[in-house]
Design a protein around this motif. Structure first.
Motif, PDB file in Angstrom:
ATOM      1  N   ASP A  18     -10.509   2.205  -5.955  1.00 52.27           N
ATOM      2  CA  ASP A  18      -9.051   1.947  -5.900  1.00 52.27           C
ATOM      3  C   ASP A  18      -8.805   0.533  -6.427  1.00 52.27           C
ATOM      4  O   ASP A  18      -8.262  -0.322  -5.731  1.00 52.27           O
ATOM      5  CB  ASP A  18      -8.575   2.092  -4.447  1.00 52.27           C
ATOM      6  N   ASP A  69      -8.961  -3.706   0.402  1.00 49.99           N
ATOM      7  CA  ASP A  69      -8.674  -2.270   0.424  1.00 49.99           C
ATOM      8  C   ASP A  69      -9.960  -1.452   0.229  1.00 49.99           C
ATOM      9  O   ASP A  69     -10.184  -0.853  -0.820  1.00 49.99           O
ATOM     10  CB  ASP A  69      -7.626  -1.908  -0.627  1.00 49.99           C
ATOM     11  N   ARG A 122      -1.449  12.988 -10.333  1.00 46.14           N
ATOM     12  CA  ARG A 122      -1.312  12.916  -8.866  1.00 46.14           C
ATOM     13  C   ARG A 122       0.138  12.635  -8.471  1.00 46.14           C
ATOM     14  O   ARG A 122       0.660  13.235  -7.521  1.00 46.14           O
ATOM     15  CB  ARG A 122      -2.241  11.834  -8.302  1.00 46.14           C
ATOM     16  N   TYR A 150       2.389  12.858  -0.049  1.00 44.32           N
ATOM     17  CA  TYR A 150       1.174  12.032  -0.040  1.00 44.32           C
ATOM     18  C   TYR A 150       1.505  10.543  -0.194  1.00 44.32           C
ATOM     19  O   TYR A 150       1.257   9.759   0.714  1.00 44.32           O
ATOM     20  CB  TYR A 150       0.223  12.502  -1.155  1.00 44.32           C
ATOM     21  N   PHE A 151       2.055  10.160  -1.327  1.00 43.60           N
ATOM     22  CA  PHE A 151       2.373   8.745  -1.557  1.00 43.60           C
ATOM     23  C   PHE A 151       3.689   8.396  -0.862  1.00 43.60           C
ATOM     24  O   PHE A 151       4.638   9.177  -0.899  1.00 43.60           O
ATOM     25  CB  PHE A 151       2.528   8.470  -3.061  1.00 43.60           C
ATOM     26  N   PHE A 170      -7.133  10.173   5.147  1.00 40.72           N
ATOM     27  CA  PHE A 170      -8.542   9.907   5.475  1.00 40.72           C
ATOM     28  C   PHE A 170      -8.879  10.716   6.721  1.00 40.72           C
ATOM     29  O   PHE A 170      -8.542  10.332   7.836  1.00 40.72           O
ATOM     30  CB  PHE A 170      -8.755   8.406   5.720  1.00 40.72           C
ATOM     31  N   LYS A 205      -6.870  -1.139  -8.230  1.00 35.70           N
ATOM     32  CA  LYS A 205      -5.590  -1.658  -8.711  1.00 35.70           C
ATOM     33  C   LYS A 205      -5.668  -3.174  -8.696  1.00 35.70           C
ATOM     34  O   LYS A 205      -6.311  -3.770  -7.823  1.00 35.70           O
ATOM     35  CB  LYS A 205      -4.463  -1.255  -7.751  1.00 35.70           C
ATOM     36  N   LEU A 237      -3.806   9.524 -12.492  1.00 32.29           N
ATOM     37  CA  LEU A 237      -2.735   9.033 -11.607  1.00 32.29           C
ATOM     38  C   LEU A 237      -1.408   9.696 -11.937  1.00 32.29           C
ATOM     39  O   LEU A 237      -0.638  10.051 -11.042  1.00 32.29           O
ATOM     40  CB  LEU A 237      -2.633   7.508 -11.712  1.00 32.29           C
ATOM     41  N   GLU A 248       3.590  -0.026 -11.892  1.00 31.97           N
ATOM     42  CA  GLU A 248       3.251   1.388 -12.123  1.00 31.97           C
ATOM     43  C   GLU A 248       4.422   2.344 -11.905  1.00 31.97           C
ATOM     44  O   GLU A 248       4.331   3.518 -12.246  1.00 31.97           O
ATOM     45  CB  GLU A 248       2.034   1.813 -11.293  1.00 31.97           C
ATOM     46  N   ARG A 254      -5.678   0.237 -16.080  1.00 34.05           N
ATOM     47  CA  ARG A 254      -4.379   0.903 -15.895  1.00 34.05           C
ATOM     48  C   ARG A 254      -3.338  -0.054 -15.323  1.00 34.05           C
ATOM     49  O   ARG A 254      -2.178  -0.056 -15.728  1.00 34.05           O
ATOM     50  CB  ARG A 254      -4.570   2.114 -14.961  1.00 34.05           C
ATOM     51  N   GLY A 301       0.820  -1.216   0.000  1.00 37.62           N
ATOM     52  CA  GLY A 301       0.000   0.000   0.000  1.00 37.62           C
ATOM     53  C   GLY A 301       0.854   1.266   0.000  1.00 37.62           C
ATOM     54  O   GLY A 301       1.916   1.308   0.625  1.00 37.62           O
ATOM     55  N   ASN A 302       0.345   2.273  -0.694  1.00 34.25           N
ATOM     56  CA  ASN A 302       1.081   3.542  -0.768  1.00 34.25           C
ATOM     57  C   ASN A 302       0.604   4.558   0.253  1.00 34.25           C
ATOM     58  O   ASN A 302       1.138   5.660   0.324  1.00 34.25           O
ATOM     59  CB  ASN A 302       0.894   4.161  -2.164  1.00 34.25           C
ATOM     60  N   VAL A 303      -0.419   4.207   1.039  1.00 33.42           N
ATOM     61  CA  VAL A 303      -1.016   5.198   1.930  1.00 33.42           C
ATOM     62  C   VAL A 303      -1.106   4.686   3.379  1.00 33.42           C
ATOM     63  O   VAL A 303      -0.553   5.296   4.294  1.00 33.42           O
ATOM     64  CB  VAL A 303      -2.409   5.619   1.392  1.00 33.42           C
ATOM     65  N   PHE A 353     -12.426  12.525  -4.988  1.00 34.49           N
ATOM     66  CA  PHE A 353     -11.291  11.616  -5.164  1.00 34.49           C
ATOM     67  C   PHE A 353     -10.939  11.427  -6.639  1.00 34.49           C
ATOM     68  O   PHE A 353      -9.773  11.498  -7.029  1.00 34.49           O
ATOM     69  CB  PHE A 353     -11.621  10.272  -4.507  1.00 34.49           C
TER      70      PHE A 353
HETATM   71  C1  GN1 Z   1      -2.923   4.543  -3.315  1.00 33.06           C
HETATM   72  O1  GN1 Z   1      -2.495   2.741  -0.922  1.00 33.06           O
HETATM   73  P1  GN1 Z   1      -2.852   2.140  -2.202  1.00 33.06           P
HETATM   74  O2  GN1 Z   1      -1.629   1.674  -2.917  1.00 33.06           O
HETATM   75  O3  GN1 Z   1      -3.916   1.077  -2.115  1.00 33.06           O
HETATM   76  C2  GN1 Z   1      -4.017   5.546  -3.622  1.00 33.06           C
HETATM   77  C3  GN1 Z   1      -4.708   5.180  -4.925  1.00 33.06           C
HETATM   78  C4  GN1 Z   1      -3.686   5.107  -6.035  1.00 33.06           C
HETATM   79  C5  GN1 Z   1      -2.577   4.142  -5.658  1.00 33.06           C
HETATM   80  C6  GN1 Z   1      -1.486   4.143  -6.677  1.00 33.06           C
HETATM   81  C7  GN1 Z   1      -6.318   6.637  -0.867  1.00 33.06           C
HETATM   82  O4  GN1 Z   1      -3.513   3.295  -3.098  1.00 33.06           O
HETATM   83  O5  GN1 Z   1      -5.663   6.156  -5.270  1.00 33.06           O
HETATM   84  O6  GN1 Z   1      -4.285   4.682  -7.240  1.00 33.06           O
HETATM   85  O7  GN1 Z   1      -2.001   4.477  -4.383  1.00 33.06           O
HETATM   86  N1  GN1 Z   1      -4.985   5.574  -2.542  1.00 33.06           N
HETATM   87  C8  GN1 Z   1      -5.375   6.736  -1.997  1.00 33.06           C
HETATM   88  O8  GN1 Z   1      -0.622   3.097  -6.441  1.00 33.06           O
HETATM   89  O9  GN1 Z   1      -4.978   7.826  -2.399  1.00 33.06           O
END
Ligand code: GN1
Ligand code: MG
Length: 368
Positions: A216, A236, A314, A325-326, A60, A218, A311, A262, A254, A34-36, A161
């Protein structure tokens, strides 16, 4: 971020002990990509496994409402599963000792625990057409099952979002401010983003039915069975809220119709994969049943470009603002992510008319 890096295994075990787990936790280790949020895998002395997650409250802003959404969505989906309406399982929240769905820790952090989903395979890049098909069928089914979630609409956990237009304006502001003097380094990406501004307004929420969607999608947010490859469970759930079905379909394409991860640094490796795309369309249309209206179907082929563009914007914005952020693993990581997404967009643009014909032929194919 919030001193998290200082958390020891003992700290994590102490947090875990505040939930109704089977057995005592013997190990806690970082888990997933996860990126968040921050996720840990817990092992207990009875052989049970759990995931412990810290909800990133910088992102959040209202974790309490988020957890209310989470509980409503999982309750609804588990009922659908129990009624035999879906083969997909759903995440199972483990209550805290006081019965709540979360606990609060130091520094205002919110934590939750879910049962670990056994036999789940989470992919960054699809290994086959079948994987793509199953992932798409699962996300389509997820939307279909949520069509009749009872009660008020879910809370918007992150407003706007997938408002690509406001993402574009945030990007322009970041270029203008150039807080970290990074704009010159990113000049080519900035130009490409501006040349493609039309994508920022192609899919506006207001022009499409509002549905409860995942937001989300992915590829790595759906678990496939590790041996059969069949869709097991969508994970998620933090951004499940009212939105547009097209963003879910687009975000899956994507990540699942691309040759690379990515953040691939070597852009010569990044290609759109048309055969995966056709599998995704087939799987998604199967999963979503008769839910979609024609205005949505008409935009299925364009949605992947829009979300890939979003994306890229962002990631680029976050690079320009100093990576706030990420999560980043190395200097320039957000730059590489943005560059990779723009490269994927270029590749998709070469296939634009083929994508339209693929959607048309899947729609006219005999569903039997
Ligand atoms: C974030 O945390 P993660 O990897 O599930 C992000 C998504 C992006 C994604 C890109 C809340 O998701 O919108 O597509 O990174 N989540 C949030 O890898 O911003
Ligand atoms: Mg996420």
């Amino acid at each position: 971020m919030d001193g998290l890096k200082d958390l020891s295994t003992d700290d994590l075990i102490e947090l875990a002990s505040r939930f109704r787990l089977q057995g005592g936790v013997v190990s806690a280790e970082p888990f997933g990509n996860g990126n968040v949020n921050d996720t840990f895998l817990l092992n207990s002395d009875t052989g049970n496994r759990y995931t412990l997650q810290r909800i990133n409250h910088d992102v959040f802003k209202d974790p309490v409402s988020l957890m209310d959404n989470f509980a409503r969505v999982t309750r609804h989906l588990s009922q659908k599963h129990a009624d035999g309406q879906t083969t997909l399982s759903t995440l199972v929240l483990v209550p805290a000792l006081d019965g709540s769905s979360y606990i609060t820790g130091e520094e205002g952090n919110y934590w939750r625990v879910t049962e670990y989903v056994p036999n789940g395979l989470s992919l960054e890049v699809p290994q086959s057409r079948e994987h793509a098909y199953e992932a798409a069928r699962a996300f389509g089914d997820f939307q279909y099952q949520l069509r009749d979630i009872p009660g008020d609409p879910l809370i918007e956990t992150i407003p706007d979002f997938h408002n690509t237009e406001s993402r574009y304006h945030a990007f322009l502001r970041a270029v203008e401010a150039d807080l970290c003097q990074r704009a010159s380094e990113a000049a080519d990406l900035i130009s490409f983003a501006k040349e493609n501004e039309h994508l920022a307004t192609l899919i506006r929420y207001a022009n499409f039915p509002t549905r409860t969607v995942h937001n989300d999608t992915k590829l790595n947010n759906v678990l496939l069975h590790e041996t059969t490859g069949v869709g097991l469970c969508v994970v998620d759930l933090d951004t499940v809220m009212p939105g547009c079905a097209l963003h879910d379909f687009g975000d899956l394409v994507r990540t699942a119709a691309c040759s690379s991860e990515e953040d691939e640094p070597d852009i010569s490796q990044i290609h759109f994969l048309p055969d995966r795309f056709s599998a995704l369309v087939e799987g998604y249309l199967c999963g979503v049943c008769d839910l979609l209206e024609s205005v949505e179907v008409e935009h299925l082929a364009e949605a992947p470009q829009v979300i890939t563009y979003e994306l890229a914007l962002r990631f680029l914005t976050d690079f320009l603002l100093g990576d706030t952020y990420f999560k980043v693993k190395r200097p320039g990581h957000n730059f590489e992510r943005a560059r990779a997404q723009f490269q994927l967009l270029r590749s998709m643009q070469e296939y634009a008319s083929q994508m339209k014909s693929t959607v048309s032929s899947c729609l006219t194919a005999d569903p039997a």
